[in-house]
Write an enzyme that holds these catalytic residues in place. Structure first.
Site, short mmCIF file in Angstrom:
data_model
loop_
_atom_site.label_atom_id
_atom_site.label_comp_id
_atom_site.label_asym_id
_atom_site.label_seq_id
_atom_site.Cartn_x
_atom_site.Cartn_y
_atom_site.Cartn_z
N CYS A 12 -12.56 61.96 35.37
CA CYS A 12 -11.87 62.01 34.07
C CYS A 12 -10.82 60.91 34.08
CB CYS A 12 -11.29 63.40 33.81
SG CYS A 12 -10.07 63.95 35.02
N ARG A 18 -9.43 67.83 34.09
CA ARG A 18 -10.85 68.14 33.91
C ARG A 18 -11.69 67.93 35.17
NH1 ARG A 18 -11.40 64.25 28.94
NH2 ARG A 18 -9.82 63.24 30.21
N ASP A 129 -9.85 66.29 26.37
CA ASP A 129 -8.67 66.15 27.21
C ASP A 129 -7.65 67.24 26.83
OD1 ASP A 129 -6.33 65.36 28.40
OD2 ASP A 129 -6.44 63.28 27.73
#
Ligand code: 4NP
Length: 161
Positions: A12, A18, A129
């Site tokens: 990420c 994440r 996000d």
């Protein structure tokens, strides 16, 4: 004969929300399938802003409620990752664009996939996000990852194992 491990790298932006979660979810999925010995699973970020840090406290709290301990320490993607890993799995379009820019050759480019390609139930095209949002964003990340990691193991079983 000793079998080669399947090597997965989740990526990420910051490697604090994440991708550390994807790493932990996938480790649990393969462990529950009794395939722990067949995999090497890691995560990294396209940016180095958070290098050396543990995963975001909010992400760790939400993950731990579902039984995932996020233990990885943030690190940026390295050039040798493109050689070492079999699959390099980004969370959103920006991650994919950045990974493709970094990839040194065509073979490396072909290792790059998007997490939601493996979704089974969820119809979503990226893992959003959660960094600047609230609690629901972190829960949403975990929901998407649990679904996609199940799908990822299924696809790997069909093609690579
Ligand atoms: P991640 O989340 O890419 O899922 O780790 C983010 C972490 C940090 C920032 C943005 C997203 N940041 O802007 O510092």
């Amino acid at each position: 004969m000793k079998q080669e491990k399947i090597k997965l790298l989740f990526v990420c932006l910051g490697n604090i929300c994440r991708s550390p979660s994807a790493e932990a979810v996938m480790k649990k999925v393969v462990k529950e399938a009794g395939l722990e010995d067949r995999f090497e699973i890691d995560s990294a970020g396209t940016a180095a802003y958070h290098e050396g840090e543990m995963a975001d406290q909010r992400m760790r709290t939400h993950a731990s409620r579902r039984g995932y301990q996020l233990e990885s320490i943030s690190r940026p993607v390295r050039m040798d990752d493109f050689d070492h890993f079999d699959l390099i799995i980004g969370m959103d379009d920006q991650n994919i664009t950045n990974l493709k820019r970094l990839a040194p050759d065509l073979e490396s480019q072909q290792k790059i996939h998007q997490m939601t390609e493996f979704s089974k139930v969820k119809t979503i095209d990226h893992v959003p996000d959660p960094y600047y949002g609230g609690a629901s964003g972190f829960e949403n990340v975990l929901d998407i990852l649990e679904d996609a990691c199940d799908g990822l193991l299924e696809q790997i079983k069909e093609s690579l194992l």
